[in-house]
Motif scaffolding. Sequence first.
Motif, PDB file in Angstrom:
ATOM      1  N   ASP A   1       0.684  -1.405  -0.164  1.00  0.00           N
ATOM      2  CA  ASP A   1       0.004   0.096   0.340  1.00  0.00           C
ATOM      3  C   ASP A   1       0.972   1.387  -0.446  1.00  0.00           C
ATOM      4  OD1 ASP A   1      -2.923   0.644   0.170  1.00  0.00           O
ATOM      5  OD2 ASP A   1      -1.932   2.040   1.295  1.00  0.00           O
ATOM      6  N   ASP A   2       0.441   2.137  -0.996  1.00  0.00           N
ATOM      7  CA  ASP A   2       1.923   3.408  -1.285  1.00  0.00           C
ATOM      8  C   ASP A   2       1.182   4.367   0.029  1.00  0.00           C
ATOM      9  OD1 ASP A   2       2.748   2.332  -3.686  1.00  0.00           O
ATOM     10  OD2 ASP A   2       1.085   2.952  -4.889  1.00  0.00           O
ATOM     11  N   VAL A   3       0.213   4.420   0.218  1.00  0.00           N
ATOM     12  CA  VAL A   3      -0.570   5.384   1.116  1.00  0.00           C
ATOM     13  C   VAL A   3       0.312   5.121   2.767  1.00  0.00           C
ATOM     14  CG1 VAL A   3      -1.846   6.568   2.871  1.00  0.00           C
ATOM     15  CG2 VAL A   3      -1.858   6.119   0.699  1.00  0.00           C
ATOM     16  N   SER A   4       0.425   3.873   3.292  1.00  0.00           N
ATOM     17  CA  SER A   4       1.304   3.128   3.990  1.00  0.00           C
ATOM     18  C   SER A   4       2.514   3.209   4.236  1.00  0.00           C
ATOM     19  CB  SER A   4       0.584   1.816   4.514  1.00  0.00           C
ATOM     20  OG  SER A   4      -1.109   1.812   4.390  1.00  0.00           O
ATOM     21  N   TYR A   5       2.655   2.822   2.800  1.00  0.00           N
ATOM     22  CA  TYR A   5       4.426   3.530   2.778  1.00  0.00           C
ATOM     23  C   TYR A   5       4.676   4.781   3.659  1.00  0.00           C
ATOM     24  CZ  TYR A   5       8.885   3.404   0.719  1.00  0.00           C
ATOM     25  OH  TYR A   5      10.729   3.884   0.732  1.00  0.00           O
ATOM     26  N   LEU A   6       4.321   5.706   2.466  1.00  0.00           N
ATOM     27  CA  LEU A   6       3.910   6.989   2.826  1.00  0.00           C
ATOM     28  C   LEU A   6       4.292   7.337   3.971  1.00  0.00           C
ATOM     29  CD1 LEU A   6       5.143   9.944   1.674  1.00  0.00           C
ATOM     30  CD2 LEU A   6       1.951  10.048   1.461  1.00  0.00           C
ATOM     31  N   LEU A   7       3.263   6.571   5.063  1.00  0.00           N
ATOM     32  CA  LEU A   7       3.043   7.239   6.104  1.00  0.00           C
ATOM     33  C   LEU A   7       4.285   6.981   7.127  1.00  0.00           C
ATOM     34  CD1 LEU A   7      -0.663   6.567   6.781  1.00  0.00           C
ATOM     35  CD2 LEU A   7      -0.033   9.285   7.238  1.00  0.00           C
ATOM     36  N   ALA A   8       4.630   5.531   6.701  1.00  0.00           N
ATOM     37  CA  ALA A   8       5.687   4.960   7.701  1.00  0.00           C
ATOM     38  C   ALA A   8       7.044   5.612   7.441  1.00  0.00           C
ATOM     39  CB  ALA A   8       6.037   3.470   7.316  1.00  0.00           C
ATOM     40  N   SER A   9       6.817   6.475   6.530  1.00  0.00           N
ATOM     41  CA  SER A   9       8.403   6.272   5.889  1.00  0.00           C
ATOM     42  C   SER A   9       8.649   7.727   6.672  1.00  0.00           C
ATOM     43  CB  SER A   9       8.754   6.456   4.398  1.00  0.00           C
ATOM     44  OG  SER A   9       7.998   7.817   4.190  1.00  0.00           O
ATOM     45  N   GLN A  10       6.471   9.096   6.314  1.00  0.00           N
ATOM     46  CA  GLN A  10       7.085   9.921   7.346  1.00  0.00           C
ATOM     47  C   GLN A  10       7.304   9.982   8.934  1.00  0.00           C
ATOM     48  OE1 GLN A  10       6.977  13.151   5.987  1.00  0.00           O
ATOM     49  NE2 GLN A  10       7.785  12.262   3.524  1.00  0.00           N
ATOM     50  N   ASP A  11       6.839   9.379   9.098  1.00  0.00           N
ATOM     51  CA  ASP A  11       6.389   9.262  10.825  1.00  0.00           C
ATOM     52  C   ASP A  11       7.816   8.124  11.111  1.00  0.00           C
ATOM     53  OD1 ASP A  11       4.780   9.107  12.593  1.00  0.00           O
ATOM     54  OD2 ASP A  11       3.458   7.101  11.997  1.00  0.00           O
ATOM     55  N   SER A  12       8.659   7.991  10.721  1.00  0.00           N
ATOM     56  CA  SER A  12      10.431   7.235  11.018  1.00  0.00           C
ATOM     57  C   SER A  12      11.415   8.619  10.898  1.00  0.00           C
ATOM     58  CB  SER A  12      10.651   6.469   9.726  1.00  0.00           C
ATOM     59  OG  SER A  12      10.465   6.929   9.056  1.00  0.00           O
ATOM     60  N   ILE A  13      10.741   9.478  10.426  1.00  0.00           N
ATOM     61  CA  ILE A  13      11.758  10.754  10.508  1.00  0.00           C
ATOM     62  C   ILE A  13      11.497  12.171  11.610  1.00  0.00           C
ATOM     63  CG2 ILE A  13      12.904  10.826   8.136  1.00  0.00           C
ATOM     64  CD1 ILE A  13      10.770  12.644   6.902  1.00  0.00           C
ATOM     65  N   ARG A  14       9.908  11.796  12.002  1.00  0.00           N
ATOM     66  CA  ARG A  14       8.838  13.103  12.890  1.00  0.00           C
ATOM     67  C   ARG A  14       9.409  12.061  14.576  1.00  0.00           C
ATOM     68  NH1 ARG A  14       6.725  13.604   8.160  1.00  0.00           N
ATOM     69  NH2 ARG A  14       6.089  15.611   7.646  1.00  0.00           N
ATOM     70  N   THR A  15       9.480  11.120  14.745  1.00  0.00           N
ATOM     71  CA  THR A  15       9.205  10.686  15.743  1.00  0.00           C
ATOM     72  C   THR A  15      10.953   9.564  16.152  1.00  0.00           C
ATOM     73  OG1 THR A  15       8.394   9.923  17.420  1.00  0.00           O
ATOM     74  CG2 THR A  15       7.104   8.968  15.215  1.00  0.00           C
ATOM     75  N   SER A  16      10.965   9.565  17.574  1.00  0.00           N
ATOM     76  CA  SER A  16      12.149   8.229  17.052  1.00  0.00           C
ATOM     77  C   SER A  16      11.552   6.964  17.955  1.00  0.00           C
ATOM     78  CB  SER A  16      12.758   8.922  18.559  1.00  0.00           C
ATOM     79  OG  SER A  16      12.201   9.619  19.646  1.00  0.00           O
ATOM     80  N   LEU A  17      10.011   7.723  18.689  1.00  0.00           N
ATOM     81  CA  LEU A  17       8.962   5.542  18.881  1.00  0.00           C
ATOM     82  C   LEU A  17       8.907   5.465  17.957  1.00  0.00           C
ATOM     83  CD1 LEU A  17       6.706   8.353  20.916  1.00  0.00           C
ATOM     84  CD2 LEU A  17       9.078   5.797  22.192  1.00  0.00           C
ATOM     85  N   TYR A  18       8.784   5.624  16.436  1.00  0.00           N
ATOM     86  CA  TYR A  18       8.211   4.959  15.683  1.00  0.00           C
ATOM     87  C   TYR A  18       8.679   3.669  15.503  1.00  0.00           C
ATOM     88  CZ  TYR A  18       6.693   3.207  10.713  1.00  0.00           C
ATOM     89  OH  TYR A  18       6.621   2.015  10.212  1.00  0.00           O
ATOM     90  N   TRP A  19       9.937   2.828  15.573  1.00  0.00           N
ATOM     91  CA  TRP A  19      10.362   1.758  15.244  1.00  0.00           C
ATOM     92  C   TRP A  19      10.135   1.282  16.790  1.00  0.00           C
ATOM     93  CZ3 TRP A  19      11.081   0.235  11.439  1.00  0.00           C
ATOM     94  CH2 TRP A  19      11.569   1.165   9.606  1.00  0.00           C
TER      95      TRP A  19
END
Length: 329
Positions: free
Chosen positions: A169-187
Amino acid sequence: MARTFWIRYAVLCLSLIAHVLPEHALAQDRIVRLAGVVAEERIAPLMAALAARLPDVDLSYIRLSSAQIAADAKRANAPFDVALFSSPDVAVSIANEGYAARDEAGVTAADVQWRQEVVGFWSDPAVMVLRISVFADRLPRTRIELVRALEQNSDRFSHRVGIVNIGIDDVSYLLASQDSIRTSLYWRLMRAFGVSNARIYDTTDDLLTAFRAGEVDVLYNVPLSALQAGAVMPDGVEIVVPQDYVLAVPWAVLVPKGAANLRGARIILNALHSAEIKPALAAAGFSYPDDFTAFESLQRIELGPELLVFRDMIKRSKFLDMWFQMVVN
């Protein structure tokens, strides 16, 4: 004599061409073809409203994947005149490669646009959907609260978390990548999903269907438009707008250079930003609830070349490898 014959023949041919070409051009002007990633039944109210504004136009819609739209937009004779994207990074990529038509006049009504080639018409917030009964004390309203709830109750949430496969899913990938650069909590959150044996679905529609069927209790990064356009949620469910920050994905419109009806496409582009079309957009899921209070924490994803960073094949491959290690392994 022969020369006179051929001159008359050439004049006759030219007159026929002059007669046929305007009719052909007129026929083309009466056809506007839209392509998008949403289902036909969801887009139907919008198509009806656009058709009402263009009574002399034959308006059609075809549902394609983002990859199909991207490939077709690069053809010399594109099979559509307007493309609607839920994943703006794909639209920016097409424009960046030189396959989008520029329209200076058509973007005047748009709040969000890039190079007068990619135009945003709605920002789609990503929210959490939670079943109230599975949380003993209070619902998590930030990412750290969700992480702690999952880490401290891994048995309770085992196989009860639902997420969308970001490799599909392209939108889910975009959200995941944007999350990863906005919060250290993502992983850490992805690791918590993995410990909880999260169920992975191919699409947001599949995810929401599973939730309504009671198969899962916790959903993360769900586009609000999918909730607005879908069936009503069962009782005991709350749509939670994260208080730490809310990612908002711009839905984008693009006109390929190879479109047969550039004029009609630009009319559609303008219509999408008109006040008269707003009720139809709302019926298709593009509206905010009356009690929506996310604007203080809303972080809009900007249209621009920075969206291309995570479309790099090597970077994408590494990101997906990390995601699957966390969530699946």
